[in-house]
Design a protein around this motif. Structure first.
Motif, PDB file in Angstrom:
ATOM      1  N   ASN A 148       0.792  -1.237   0.000  1.00  0.00           N
ATOM      2  CA  ASN A 148       0.000   0.000   0.000  1.00  0.00           C
ATOM      3  C   ASN A 148       0.824   1.287   0.000  1.00  0.00           C
ATOM      4  O   ASN A 148       0.455   2.270  -0.627  1.00  0.00           O
ATOM      5  N   TRP A 149       1.950   1.297   0.724  1.00  0.00           N
ATOM      6  CA  TRP A 149       2.903   2.408   0.704  1.00  0.00           C
ATOM      7  C   TRP A 149       4.276   1.786   0.466  1.00  0.00           C
ATOM      8  O   TRP A 149       5.122   1.748   1.353  1.00  0.00           O
ATOM      9  N   PRO A 150       4.529   1.270  -0.732  1.00  0.00           N
ATOM     10  CA  PRO A 150       5.710   0.421  -0.929  1.00  0.00           C
ATOM     11  C   PRO A 150       7.048   1.127  -0.775  1.00  0.00           C
ATOM     12  O   PRO A 150       8.022   0.503  -0.347  1.00  0.00           O
ATOM     13  N   ILE A 151       7.118   2.421  -1.093  1.00  0.00           N
ATOM     14  CA  ILE A 151       8.383   3.140  -0.909  1.00  0.00           C
ATOM     15  C   ILE A 151       8.562   3.518   0.557  1.00  0.00           C
ATOM     16  O   ILE A 151       9.619   3.289   1.160  1.00  0.00           O
ATOM     17  N   ASN A 152       7.534   4.079   1.149  1.00  0.00           N
ATOM     18  CA  ASN A 152       7.580   4.465   2.555  1.00  0.00           C
ATOM     19  C   ASN A 152       8.009   3.288   3.431  1.00  0.00           C
ATOM     20  O   ASN A 152       8.908   3.412   4.274  1.00  0.00           O
ATOM     21  N   GLN A 153       7.385   2.137   3.232  1.00  0.00           N
ATOM     22  CA  GLN A 153       7.640   1.008   4.128  1.00  0.00           C
ATOM     23  C   GLN A 153       9.002   0.357   3.892  1.00  0.00           C
ATOM     24  O   GLN A 153       9.539  -0.276   4.788  1.00  0.00           O
ATOM     25  N   VAL A 154       9.545   0.504   2.702  1.00  0.00           N
ATOM     26  CA  VAL A 154      10.918   0.044   2.492  1.00  0.00           C
ATOM     27  C   VAL A 154      11.885   0.996   3.175  1.00  0.00           C
ATOM     28  O   VAL A 154      12.770   0.576   3.946  1.00  0.00           O
ATOM     29  N   MET A 155      11.725   2.290   2.936  1.00  0.00           N
ATOM     30  CA  MET A 155      12.714   3.251   3.427  1.00  0.00           C
ATOM     31  C   MET A 155      12.700   3.400   4.942  1.00  0.00           C
ATOM     32  O   MET A 155      13.746   3.628   5.554  1.00  0.00           O
ATOM     33  N   CYS A 156      11.532   3.257   5.580  1.00  0.00           N
ATOM     34  CA  CYS A 156      11.523   3.429   7.026  1.00  0.00           C
ATOM     35  C   CYS A 156      12.093   2.217   7.752  1.00  0.00           C
ATOM     36  O   CYS A 156      12.328   2.258   8.957  1.00  0.00           O
ATOM     37  N   LYS A 157      12.372   1.139   7.036  1.00  0.00           N
ATOM     38  CA  LYS A 157      13.104  -0.001   7.594  1.00  0.00           C
ATOM     39  C   LYS A 157      14.567   0.028   7.133  1.00  0.00           C
ATOM     40  O   LYS A 157      15.497  -0.170   7.924  1.00  0.00           O
ATOM     41  N   LEU A 158      14.751   0.249   5.838  1.00  0.00           N
ATOM     42  CA  LEU A 158      16.082   0.192   5.254  1.00  0.00           C
ATOM     43  C   LEU A 158      17.015   1.249   5.840  1.00  0.00           C
ATOM     44  O   LEU A 158      18.181   0.975   6.129  1.00  0.00           O
ATOM     45  N   VAL A 159      16.523   2.478   6.028  1.00  0.00           N
ATOM     46  CA  VAL A 159      17.388   3.567   6.483  1.00  0.00           C
ATOM     47  C   VAL A 159      17.957   3.304   7.880  1.00  0.00           C
ATOM     48  O   VAL A 159      19.181   3.363   8.066  1.00  0.00           O
ATOM     49  N   PRO A 160      17.130   3.010   8.899  1.00  0.00           N
ATOM     50  CA  PRO A 160      17.740   2.735  10.206  1.00  0.00           C
ATOM     51  C   PRO A 160      18.579   1.458  10.222  1.00  0.00           C
ATOM     52  O   PRO A 160      19.566   1.377  10.960  1.00  0.00           O
ATOM     53  N   MET A 273      -9.783   9.068   2.087  1.00  0.00           N
ATOM     54  CA  MET A 273      -9.855   8.700   0.671  1.00  0.00           C
ATOM     55  C   MET A 273      -8.485   8.742  -0.011  1.00  0.00           C
ATOM     56  O   MET A 273      -8.295   8.105  -1.056  1.00  0.00           O
ATOM     57  N   MET A 274      -7.533   9.488   0.564  1.00  0.00           N
ATOM     58  CA  MET A 274      -6.173   9.480   0.044  1.00  0.00           C
ATOM     59  C   MET A 274      -5.662   8.044  -0.038  1.00  0.00           C
ATOM     60  O   MET A 274      -5.883   7.246   0.867  1.00  0.00           O
ATOM     61  N   ASN A 275      -5.004   7.709  -1.119  1.00  0.00           N
ATOM     62  CA  ASN A 275      -4.502   6.348  -1.344  1.00  0.00           C
ATOM     63  C   ASN A 275      -5.639   5.333  -1.434  1.00  0.00           C
ATOM     64  O   ASN A 275      -5.472   4.158  -1.116  1.00  0.00           O
ATOM     65  N   SER A 276      -6.815   5.802  -1.843  1.00  0.00           N
ATOM     66  CA  SER A 276      -8.002   4.945  -2.000  1.00  0.00           C
ATOM     67  C   SER A 276      -8.365   4.202  -0.717  1.00  0.00           C
ATOM     68  O   SER A 276      -8.883   3.090  -0.749  1.00  0.00           O
ATOM     69  N   GLY A 277      -8.079   4.832   0.432  1.00  0.00           N
ATOM     70  CA  GLY A 277      -8.404   4.224   1.716  1.00  0.00           C
ATOM     71  C   GLY A 277      -7.445   3.144   2.148  1.00  0.00           C
ATOM     72  O   GLY A 277      -7.670   2.488   3.169  1.00  0.00           O
ATOM     73  N   GLN A 278      -6.359   2.955   1.413  1.00  0.00           N
ATOM     74  CA  GLN A 278      -5.425   1.853   1.668  1.00  0.00           C
ATOM     75  C   GLN A 278      -4.259   2.323   2.546  1.00  0.00           C
ATOM     76  O   GLN A 278      -3.093   2.226   2.177  1.00  0.00           O
ATOM     77  N   THR A 279      -4.607   2.845   3.716  1.00  0.00           N
ATOM     78  CA  THR A 279      -3.620   3.343   4.674  1.00  0.00           C
ATOM     79  C   THR A 279      -3.982   2.792   6.044  1.00  0.00           C
ATOM     80  O   THR A 279      -5.126   2.928   6.489  1.00  0.00           O
ATOM     81  N   CYS A 280      -3.005   2.180   6.712  1.00  0.00           N
ATOM     82  CA  CYS A 280      -3.296   1.431   7.940  1.00  0.00           C
ATOM     83  C   CYS A 280      -3.812   2.294   9.082  1.00  0.00           C
ATOM     84  O   CYS A 280      -4.587   1.822   9.914  1.00  0.00           O
ATOM     85  N   HIS A 281      -3.405   3.569   9.161  1.00  0.00           N
ATOM     86  CA  HIS A 281      -3.863   4.412  10.269  1.00  0.00           C
ATOM     87  C   HIS A 281      -4.854   5.479   9.808  1.00  0.00           C
ATOM     88  O   HIS A 281      -5.053   6.481  10.482  1.00  0.00           O
ATOM     89  N   ALA A 282      -5.504   5.242   8.677  1.00  0.00           N
ATOM     90  CA  ALA A 282      -6.508   6.189   8.184  1.00  0.00           C
ATOM     91  C   ALA A 282      -7.672   6.296   9.168  1.00  0.00           C
ATOM     92  O   ALA A 282      -8.038   5.326   9.824  1.00  0.00           O
ATOM     93  N   PRO A 283      -8.290   7.482   9.283  1.00  0.00           N
ATOM     94  CA  PRO A 283      -9.420   7.660  10.207  1.00  0.00           C
ATOM     95  C   PRO A 283     -10.701   7.066   9.629  1.00  0.00           C
ATOM     96  O   PRO A 283     -11.473   7.737   8.942  1.00  0.00           O
TER      97      PRO A 283
END
Length: 476
Positions: A148-160, A273-283
């Protein structure tokens, strides 16, 4: 047509040792956009061996070495921002502007934030007159990232992981792998040493399971569904490896009496509705005072008319959801909401008008929802909002906390202090006050069945290190 059928192991692209070709479907056209190879456990073995060899030397690099490397990655990432965005439009159906500014933008922020954290991260501290505490790399990190957020979730693991001296074996989602392959190319060109980062495409039952249970993997960092996270934890328990997870959510948004209802409802709808609702912490659960429910419904019905849906290459708010499987599940849950007595304020089953092809979902709003309904309890992972009423603040907090999840929460009030009083009572890892945006330095993660550990910013670095106490004798 993209051809990414090779995997990246020990610094070079190579044919998997077995496996089968897998089609990547463009969710906007339902046509084939490219191919990868679903690799095997033997490929995981090869990648883990490479990562373990690389760890011997990479773990001994200095802070300055890693800063230089991350800056080279940052430059490469910046140079290929448009390539990454184009790939996201194809594999995820993300609208082009959103793909570039938000999806790619968050990856850039994680890199920039990680570089700043590394400059002053305390790898060694004096605990007492006799004891020094050192923070050392864990070893080989198995990274399993979602679609769902393929770049975000790679970088927030890979960087640290890179910053603290670890090596990696990465399984991206087999639904959205294009961006991971481009990131691997960026890392290669930036000079990441062979074996430090390895990419093995595959599905969860094969490659994911092999990574989770592998004795040569020291930690698994997983983002995905709670169901899959439980399986990862069970497999990892056999070797007592560290399990770091960011899982599902069903985030409440409490609108308190006195808040600007028009602003609160509008922000909630566009944020969901951002990301078609495909965000884990969406309200996904909007809580409003019972006395203002009719007003909230009217506002929601008007606001949602402005959410444009269509070709992600155009100027729209929403593209399709990621796959036929996801589309079908969302349709089933919308149907379930109607069957259980919720009222449709907007949307419903089927595609939006004028769209006969692609996995498009109608922006849907339910009212008269109670917290025992399926749509209020299950993570729909689509553009579906549930509006619930409450009598007083105590009931609002009780409804908000009545969930298996605890990833995000939101509070809207007349002022920040009033919102903070309620925010302190919510069982969630992140609470956003009065429309606050994301903070890349804030810890990201949840309570309860939303996972273990934190990502983003300084706290993420602590997840990727072991702690060693060096204790001297008492002075003579």
């Amino acid at each position: 047509m993209r051809d990414y059928r090779k995997i990246y192991v020990d610094g070079c692209w190579s044919e998997p040792q077995g496996g089968r070709s897998h089609e990547i479907v463009n969710p906007a056209t339902e046509g084939v956009a490219g191919h990868i190879t679903l690799a095997t456990a033997a490929d995981v073995d090869r990648a883990v061996d490479a990562a373990r060899r690389a760890f011997r030397t990479y773990s001994r690099t200095t802070r300055e070495d890693r800063l230089s490397l991350l800056n080279a990655v940052l430059a490469g990432f910046a140079a290929r921002r448009q390539d990454l965005a184009d790939a996201l439009v194809e594999e995820l159906g993300a609208p082009a502007k959103f793909a570039l500014e938000a999806q790619v933008g968050t990856g850039f922020l994680h890199l920039a934030t990680g570089i700043e954290v590394l400059k002053s991260f305390a790898f060694e501290t004096q605990q007492s007159s006799r004891t020094v505490v050192r923070r050392e790399p864990i070893g080989v990190i198995g990274m399993i990232t979602p679609w769902n957020w393929p770049i975000n979730q790679v970088m927030c693991k890979l960087v640290p992981a890179l910053a603290t001296g670890n090596t990696m074996v990465h399984k991206p989602s087999e639904v959205t792998p294009f961006t991971a392959h481009i990131i691997a190319e960026i890392l290669h060109d930036a000079g990441v040493p062979p074996g430090v980062y390895n990419l093995v495409d595959g599905d969860g039952p094969t490659v994911g399971a092999a990574i989770s249970s592998h004795r040569g993997v020291d930690m698994v960092s997983f983002t995905g569904s709670t169901r899959a996270g439980i399986d990862v934890a069970r497999r990892g328990a056999e070797t007592v490896k560290r399990i770091h997870q960011e899982l599902g959510g069903k985030s409440p948004n409490i609108v308190l009496e006195g808040a600007d209802l028009q602003k609160a409802v509008g922000e909630n709808i566009y944020r969901l509705m951002m990301n078609s609702g495909q965000t884990c912490h969406a309200p996904t659960r909007l809580l409003v005072p019972n006395a203002r429910l009719a007003e909230a419904k009217a506002i929601a019905a008007a606001v949602v008319q402005g959410v444009t849906v269509g070709d992600p290459n155009g100027d729209v708010h929403m593209g399709p959801v990621v796959s036929k499987r996801q589309w079908t599940r969302i349709q089933e849950l919308i149907r379930k909401g109607v069957e259980e007595g919720a009222s449709l304020v907007a949307g419903g089953e089927g595609r939006p008008e004028g769209l006969s092809q692609g996995y498009y979902v109608r922006p849907t709003i339910f009212a008269d929802v109670t917290n025992d309904m399926t749509i209020a309890r299950e993570e729909i992972f689509g553009p579906v909002l549930c509006v619930l009423g409450y009598e007083d603040v105590d009931q609002a907090v009780a409804i908000a906390n009545d969930t298996d999840y605890g990833l995000g929460a939101y509070v809207q009030a007349a002022d920040d202090e009033a919102a903070l009083v309620v925010a302190e009572r919510l069982e969630a890892g992140m609470v956003y006050i009065n429309g606050a945006s994301e903070d890349p330095a804030a810890p990201f993660g949840g309570y309860k069945m939303s996972g273990n550990g934190r990502e983003w910013g300084p706290m993420a670095f602590q997840e990727f290190v072991e702690v060693k106490a060096l204790i001297r004798r008492d002075a003579a």
